[in-house]
Design a protein around this motif. Structure first.
Motif, PDB file in Angstrom:
ATOM      1  N   ALA A  32     -88.413-102.677 -32.745  1.00 41.77           N
ATOM      2  CA  ALA A  32     -87.337-101.725 -32.453  1.00 41.77           C
ATOM      3  C   ALA A  32     -86.304-101.726 -33.719  1.00 41.77           C
ATOM      4  N   PRO A  33     -85.491-100.528 -34.124  1.00 44.27           N
ATOM      5  CA  PRO A  33     -84.863-100.643 -34.981  1.00 44.27           C
ATOM      6  C   PRO A  33     -83.724-101.808 -34.854  1.00 44.27           C
ATOM      7  N   SER A  34     -83.228-102.294 -35.939  1.00 44.90           N
ATOM      8  CA  SER A  34     -82.259-103.336 -35.931  1.00 44.90           C
ATOM      9  C   SER A  34     -80.856-103.351 -35.051  1.00 44.90           C
ATOM     10  N   THR A  35     -80.848-104.316 -34.202  1.00 50.80           N
ATOM     11  CA  THR A  35     -79.705-104.195 -33.448  1.00 50.80           C
ATOM     12  C   THR A  35     -78.539-105.099 -34.147  1.00 50.80           C
ATOM     13  N   SER A  36     -78.855-105.582 -35.247  1.00 46.59           N
ATOM     14  CA  SER A  36     -77.902-106.543 -35.722  1.00 46.59           C
ATOM     15  C   SER A  36     -76.805-105.973 -36.498  1.00 46.59           C
ATOM     16  N   GLY A  37     -76.476-104.710 -36.702  1.00 47.78           N
ATOM     17  CA  GLY A  37     -75.421-104.059 -37.418  1.00 47.78           C
ATOM     18  C   GLY A  37     -75.584-103.920 -38.579  1.00 47.78           C
ATOM     19  N   THR A  38     -76.648-104.498 -39.361  1.00 52.16           N
ATOM     20  CA  THR A  38     -77.023-104.409 -40.849  1.00 52.16           C
ATOM     21  C   THR A  38     -77.205-102.824 -40.929  1.00 52.16           C
ATOM     22  N   THR A  39     -76.662-102.500 -42.108  1.00 53.35           N
ATOM     23  CA  THR A  39     -77.050-100.926 -42.384  1.00 53.35           C
ATOM     24  C   THR A  39     -78.500-100.812 -42.769  1.00 53.35           C
ATOM     25  N   GLN A  40     -78.748 -99.625 -42.618  1.00 52.98           N
ATOM     26  CA  GLN A  40     -79.957 -99.074 -43.054  1.00 52.98           C
ATOM     27  C   GLN A  40     -80.395 -99.318 -44.827  1.00 52.98           C
ATOM     28  N   THR A  41     -79.399 -98.904 -45.570  1.00 57.78           N
ATOM     29  CA  THR A  41     -79.393 -99.184 -46.789  1.00 57.78           C
ATOM     30  C   THR A  41     -79.736-100.551 -47.117  1.00 57.78           C
ATOM     31  N   SER A  42     -78.855-101.358 -46.563  1.00 58.38           N
ATOM     32  CA  SER A  42     -78.964-102.891 -46.793  1.00 58.38           C
ATOM     33  C   SER A  42     -80.464-103.325 -46.358  1.00 58.38           C
ATOM     34  N   ARG A  43     -80.823-103.115 -45.118  1.00 55.43           N
ATOM     35  CA  ARG A  43     -82.265-103.254 -44.867  1.00 55.43           C
ATOM     36  C   ARG A  43     -83.411-103.040 -45.811  1.00 55.43           C
ATOM     37  N   GLU A  44     -83.039-101.806 -46.281  1.00 55.49           N
ATOM     38  CA  GLU A  44     -84.144-101.286 -47.413  1.00 55.49           C
ATOM     39  C   GLU A  44     -84.331-102.218 -48.704  1.00 55.49           C
ATOM     40  N   VAL A  45     -82.744-102.532 -49.143  1.00 62.41           N
ATOM     41  CA  VAL A  45     -82.603-103.163 -50.266  1.00 62.41           C
ATOM     42  C   VAL A  45     -83.495-104.651 -50.265  1.00 62.41           C
ATOM     43  N   LEU A  46     -83.058-105.397 -49.017  1.00 57.29           N
ATOM     44  CA  LEU A  46     -83.564-106.618 -48.585  1.00 57.29           C
ATOM     45  C   LEU A  46     -85.089-106.606 -48.525  1.00 57.29           C
ATOM     46  N   ALA A  47     -85.715-105.496 -47.761  1.00 52.65           N
ATOM     47  CA  ALA A  47     -87.096-105.372 -47.817  1.00 52.65           C
ATOM     48  C   ALA A  47     -87.812-105.334 -49.012  1.00 52.65           C
ATOM     49  N   THR A  48     -87.362-104.479 -49.992  1.00 50.65           N
ATOM     50  CA  THR A  48     -87.630-104.295 -51.266  1.00 50.65           C
ATOM     51  C   THR A  48     -87.672-105.450 -52.193  1.00 50.65           C
ATOM     52  N   THR A  49     -86.699-106.198 -51.913  1.00 45.51           N
ATOM     53  CA  THR A  49     -86.572-107.625 -52.519  1.00 45.51           C
ATOM     54  C   THR A  49     -87.738-108.696 -52.162  1.00 45.51           C
ATOM     55  N   ALA A  50     -87.778-108.609 -50.662  1.00 47.43           N
ATOM     56  CA  ALA A  50     -88.913-109.494 -50.225  1.00 47.43           C
ATOM     57  C   ALA A  50     -90.203-109.068 -50.739  1.00 47.43           C
ATOM     58  N   PHE A  51     -90.466-107.561 -50.962  1.00 45.93           N
ATOM     59  CA  PHE A  51     -91.612-107.180 -51.259  1.00 45.93           C
ATOM     60  C   PHE A  51     -92.063-107.623 -52.672  1.00 45.93           C
TER      61      PHE A  51
END
Ligand code: HEM
Ligand code: HEM
Length: 449
Positions: free
Chosen positions: A21-40
């Motif tokens: 489910a979409p993150s409930t952590s309070g992390t912004t969508q932008t931050s999630r995208e940047v972190l996911a791209t780095t993990a990629f």
């Protein structure tokens, strides 16, 4: 600081759903995208470097493969394998950490994170082509030469510029520490460029007399400094103030003084003061878990936290034992040191870095929490280390053991190859999950826009 905190208490049932489910952590969508791209990016390099590991492991069992690949022989693939593991897989999680600490994963600078990652990956690709073409300084982990020797430091400078710009546009906490961090980071690209010059000191340096207790302690203390500092950029402290935190810093300071006072020239591991001083590291076996308990961690980090702490408590005593008189004399230049390198990098460093990424990614850290891939990675790495220690011990008594094909030697190298396939499969599993997450985040963005 990561807002997605829970106490270090119970873990969620793992693995978490494939598409959460979409993150409930309070992390912004932008931050999630940047972190996911780095993990990629870092998982892409892990998969590629592991595939090359399989190739070189196969070459040691079936030397005929060398003939099939023409000029791209074992000696050319080896630096590609090692450098992609170090500068791709082991470095990009730290880039993710820096993005987070300096706010480069948030608006308004987040759009620049992708170009920085692509510059980094392009430099690694250019480096790989140059090493495969036979261009290398010949220095371990400093093989950069020609254009890639400029391109990789440029990628590092691009990262530095992004971090500095992010620092300037946000009004961060801990300003002094962050400025000191930026000043230190600025030196690194220049150091890499300068140290890669074979004229500065040759790849086999006659001026160094081999490892000393001081040099081993020095490099271990750098790793301990990283371990002690990391939590401050990742999370918050537990409310109660207890003894492990100040104790750890006091012991770290005492060992630094000890290290500075140790003799460096004309010493050997046969001097008791050298190996007794290195033995002071054993205190970190109980102290590191106690230190990490002083901080709050996301529940998804539990498995990887246990894993890196376990590897650490194996790395310290075995690393120390390796240095002891008699043992190092036996293990030097053998597969035993390959076992140590793998224990340190595939076991300890990889588990630590995944722990860091899961903490940063919070709910999105599910990509690393597949039960199958976790246990396959850990068990295969452990078995790899054990068989290499055994092969190294045999090689120490009989230097021809690893060179002249024989039933036992071929058997061990074939098992290593099979274990490599398992390590590769685990990394592929994370990579596929990272792609799924990436797609999911893009779809989510498309829907919300
Ligand atoms: C992240 C942690 C560590 C990493 C990445 C690491 C990596 C390495 C590597 C790549 C080598 C060279 C292997 C070779 O020449 O084939 C090495 C050698 C060695 N390491 Fe470590 N190591 C780590 C931690 C430690 C610790 C904690 C100790 C001691 C307590 C230690 C003791 C040694 C010794 C004694 C050698 C042999 C040096 C020589 O004779 O050239 N290492 N390590
Ligand atoms: C699919 C998994 C892997 C396979 C099959 C593999 C295979 C190999 C082989 C065959 C060597 C040459 C050993 C020799 O000199 O005789 C090697 C060296 C090395 N590998 Fe890997 N590897 C794998 C994963 C990794 C990972 C995950 C890391 C680090 C994160 C790593 C880091 C290194 C390092 C540092 C060396 C140099 C060791 C030394 O000379 O002491 N490898 N690997």
């Amino acid at each position: 600081m990561s807002p997605s905190l829970t106490s270090s208490e119970p873990a969620v049932k793992l693995p978490v759903p494939l598409i959460p489910a979409p993150s409930t952590s309070g992390t912004t969508q932008t931050s999630r995208e940047v972190l996911a791209t780095t993990a990629f990016h870092c998982l892409l390099w892990l998969v590629i470097a592991n595939a090359i590991g399989i190739l070189i492991a196969a070459m040691l069992v079936l030397p005929g493969i060398n003939n099939l690949l023409g000029e791209w022989t074992y000696g050319r693939w080896m630096p590609v394998h090692m450098n992609l593991q170090l500068y791709g897989w082991c470095s990009l999680p730290l880039v993710m950490f820096l993005f987070h600490v300096y706010g480069a994963d948030r608006k308004p600078m987040a759009d620049w994170a992708r170009p920085v990652l692509w510059t980094w990956s392009t430099a690694l690709a250019a480096g790989s082509v140059s090493w495969l073409s036979g261009h290398s300084s010949g220095k371990l982990f400093l093989d950069w030469t020609g254009y890639p020797r400029v391109l990789f430091p440029v990628a590092m400078l691009a990262l530095w510029l992004l971090l500095t710009a992010s620092y300037c546009v946000s009004r961060p906490r801990y300003r002094t520490y962050k400025i000191i961090g930026l000043a230190l980071l600025l030196v690194v690209p220049f150091l890499i460029y300068i140290a890669s010059n074979p004229a500065l000191y040759p790849p086999v340096n006659p001026d160094t007399g081999g490892p000393t207790g001081a040099s081993q302690l020095e490099s271990s203390l750098v790793i301990i400094a990283v371990l002690l500092l990391l939590p401050f950029g990742l999370t918050e402290r537990q409310p109660q103030r207890r003894w492990p935190l100040p104790t750890a810093w006091i012991i770290f300071a005492a060992e630094t003084v000890l290290c500075l006072g140790l003799g460096r020239a004309d010493v050997s591991h046969h001097r008791p003061i050298q190996w007794i001083s290195l033995g002071s590291l054993l205190v970190w076996i109980p102290l590191t878990p106690a230190y990490f308990r002083e901080f709050k961690w996301h529940r998804n980090t539990r498995l990887w936290r246990i894993a890196f702490l376990c590897w650490w408590s194996v790395l310290i005593p075995t690393g120390w034992a390796l240095f002891l008189p008699g043992v190092l004399d036996h293990f030097k230049f053998t597969d035993g040191l390959v076992g140590h390198s793998l224990l340190a990098m595939a076991g300890f460093v990889s588990s630590l870095l995944i722990f860091v990424m899961v903490q940063l990614m919070g709910d999105d850290g599910w990509i690393f929490n597949g039960t199958w891939s976790f246990y396959t990675w850990q068990a295969s790495a452990l078995a790899y280390v054990l068989i290499m220690f055994y092969a190294g011990w045999r090689e120490g008594s009989d230097p021809a053991f690893s060179i002249v094909p024989g039933l036992l030697r071929n058997g061990i190298y074939t098992v290593r190859l099979l274990l490599g396939l398992l390590l590769f499969a685990a990394s592929l599993d994370w990579f596929v999950d990272a792609l799924t997450l990436h797609k999911e985040l893009r779809q989510h963005k498309a829907v919300t826009v």
